[in-house]
Scaffold this motif. Structure first.
Motif, short mmCIF file in Angstrom:
data_model
loop_
_atom_site.label_atom_id
_atom_site.label_comp_id
_atom_site.label_asym_id
_atom_site.label_seq_id
_atom_site.Cartn_x
_atom_site.Cartn_y
_atom_site.Cartn_z
N GLY A 120 -2.96 1.99 -10.35
CA GLY A 120 -2.50 0.62 -10.50
C GLY A 120 -1.00 0.52 -10.72
O GLY A 120 -0.36 -0.41 -10.28
N GLU A 121 -0.43 1.51 -11.41
CA GLU A 121 0.98 1.40 -11.80
C GLU A 121 1.93 2.26 -10.98
O GLU A 121 3.04 1.84 -10.64
CB GLU A 121 1.18 1.79 -13.28
N ASP A 122 1.50 3.50 -10.69
CA ASP A 122 2.47 4.47 -10.18
C ASP A 122 2.21 4.94 -8.76
O ASP A 122 2.58 6.06 -8.40
CB ASP A 122 2.48 5.72 -11.11
N GLY A 123 1.56 4.16 -7.97
CA GLY A 123 1.30 4.59 -6.59
C GLY A 123 0.35 5.76 -6.55
O GLY A 123 -0.59 5.84 -7.34
N LEU A 124 0.62 6.70 -5.65
CA LEU A 124 -0.29 7.84 -5.50
C LEU A 124 0.02 8.90 -6.54
O LEU A 124 1.19 9.12 -6.88
CB LEU A 124 -0.12 8.44 -4.09
N GLU A 125 -1.03 9.56 -7.00
CA GLU A 125 -0.82 10.54 -8.07
C GLU A 125 -1.91 11.61 -8.00
O GLU A 125 -3.07 11.28 -7.75
CB GLU A 125 -0.93 9.76 -9.39
N CYS B 294 0.85 -1.19 0.00
CA CYS B 294 0.00 0.00 0.00
C CYS B 294 0.89 1.25 0.00
O CYS B 294 1.78 1.38 0.84
CB CYS B 294 -0.89 -0.01 1.24
N PRO B 295 0.68 2.16 -0.96
CA PRO B 295 1.57 3.32 -1.09
C PRO B 295 1.29 4.48 -0.12
O PRO B 295 2.00 5.47 -0.11
CB PRO B 295 1.33 3.79 -2.53
N ILE B 296 0.26 4.35 0.69
CA ILE B 296 -0.07 5.44 1.62
C ILE B 296 1.10 5.61 2.60
O ILE B 296 1.56 4.62 3.18
CB ILE B 296 -1.35 5.07 2.41
N PRO B 297 1.60 6.84 2.76
CA PRO B 297 2.72 7.03 3.70
C PRO B 297 2.29 6.80 5.14
O PRO B 297 1.55 7.60 5.71
CB PRO B 297 3.14 8.49 3.46
N ARG B 298 2.71 5.68 5.69
CA ARG B 298 2.25 5.26 7.02
C ARG B 298 2.65 6.26 8.08
O ARG B 298 3.72 6.87 8.02
CB ARG B 298 2.83 3.89 7.38
#
Ligand SMILES: C[S@@+](CC[C@H](N)C(=O)[O-])C[C@H]1O[C@@H](n2cnc3c(N)ncnc32)[C@H](O)[C@@H]1O
Length: 330
Positions: free
Chosen positions: A295-300, A224-228
């Motif tokens: 799907g490909e590049d994380g958060l945008e 998961c790309p969310i900054p924890r």
């Protein structure tokens, strides 16, 4: 706006009329402090009297219904062919998820609730007795607990809504394994808080490890790309405050926003959701900025402007939690 079905609203109002308003308010205060003290996760049954259960239903059921209904709507959008016939709702309380499921999938014919609090089972039964849908009226209510040693729930749809946080921390992973063992599609929903998100993301990773495919909200199965620690993935459902709910809340607003985190995974469907809108879209003159999990590049952050034509019109209508670009939603 997620309104309760009319038959549920009237059944709930009728059930709450049996209690003086002051008793319900006192119970709500008691429930809030028991939850704050973390007594649920310490293994205590929180809903232990008739009035506590009625207060829970009046204070929280419209909101959990709204959250679960919103999650099911996303599942139905990602996998329109999913027409579940059987459902088991674990820790079902007074049955919010049952009503939300029936509202989403009229294909459901066999509904079961497993719940540890006898008074919650009693009120849940009382509410469904007034349902128009025969499947709701015929639901099975089992007094039982999450028990990874027992046969796993077997159904097209297995749900655990606002329960994971009530299980002792060291038992949660086993509970998720148990829920997923025989289920076709598993839905886990938690409050939209940083702690709720952490529980959901741990369950998400475990479900992927167990070989299930993520259906929603994630457009990928990588980390998961969310900054924890700085942010958390959550969504919101708006619901009206009407009838007994409004009285108990004693608020002046006639609506509220319920925040929730969730994950849905399946053994049968490996349909991946499109990019997911993670915030209220920022609308400026001639442009909309969408915060996306892609799907490909994380958060945008993606900007859609007037020159994008139809896509711009779709962006004006996009809401936090939607897929992007929008799937065809009939
Ligand atoms: C916050 S309520 C949520 C109720 C319902 N799922 C909803 O969304 O409105 C949590 C429910 O989980 C039940 N619960 C907690 N731990 C449980 C366990 N170990 N086994 C079965 N039910 C449990 C509680 O009794 C309560 O009804």
């Amino acid at each position: 706006m997620a309104t309760l079905p009319d038959d549920l609203q009237s059944a709930l109002d009728g059930a709450l009329r049996r209690f003086p308003h002051q008793d319900l308010s006192r119970s709500v205060d008691r429930l809030i402090s028991r939850y704050r003290e973390g007594r649920a996760a310490a293994g205590e049954v929180i809903l232990h009297s008739e009035v506590d259960v009625a207060a829970y239903a009046g204070y929280r059921m419209p909101a959990t219904f709204a959250a679960v209904r919103a999650v099911f709507a996303e599942v139905a959008a990602v996998v329109p062919e999913f027409t579940p016939r059987t459902m088991v709702d674990v820790g079902g309380g007074t049955g919010a998820a049952l009503w939300a499921a029936q509202d989403t999938w009229p294909s459901l014919v066999d509904l079961t609730v497993v719940e540890q609090a006898p008074h919650a089972v009693a009120l849940g039964k009382r509410l469904v007795a007034e349902a128009e849908e025969p499947a709701l009226r015929g639901a099975t209510w089992r007094h039982g607990v999450v028990d990874p040693g027992a046969p796993a729930p077997r159904a097209d749809l297995v749900t655990l809504s606002y329960v994971l946080g009530e299980l002792p921390e060291h038992t949660r992973a086993d509970a998720v394994r148990w829920l997923a063992r025989e289920a076709d599609t598993v839905v886990l929903i938690e409050p939209g808080t940083p702690a709720g998100y952490e529980r959901v993301v741990a369950a998400r990773d475990l479900l992927v490890e167990l070989g299930l495919s993520l259906v929603a909200p994630c457009p990928h199965e990588r980390e998961c790309p969310i900054p924890r620690g700085r942010d958390w993935c959550h969504f919101t459902a708006r619901l009206p405050r009407v009838g007994a709910h409004r009285l108990i809340k004693e608020g002046t607003l006639n609506f509220e926003d319920e925040k929730f985190s969730y994950v849905v995974a399946s053994r049968t469907w490996s349909r991946r959701s499109a990019n997911r809108v993670l915030r209220h879209p920022l609308k400026r003159k001639g442009m909309v900025v969408l915060r996306l999990c892609t799907g490909e590049d994380g958060l945008e952050d993606t900007t859609v402007s007037k020159r994008h034509g139809d896509l711009y019109r779709a962006a004006r209508d996009a809401k936090w939690g939607d897929e992007w670009p929008p799937a065809d939603r009939d």
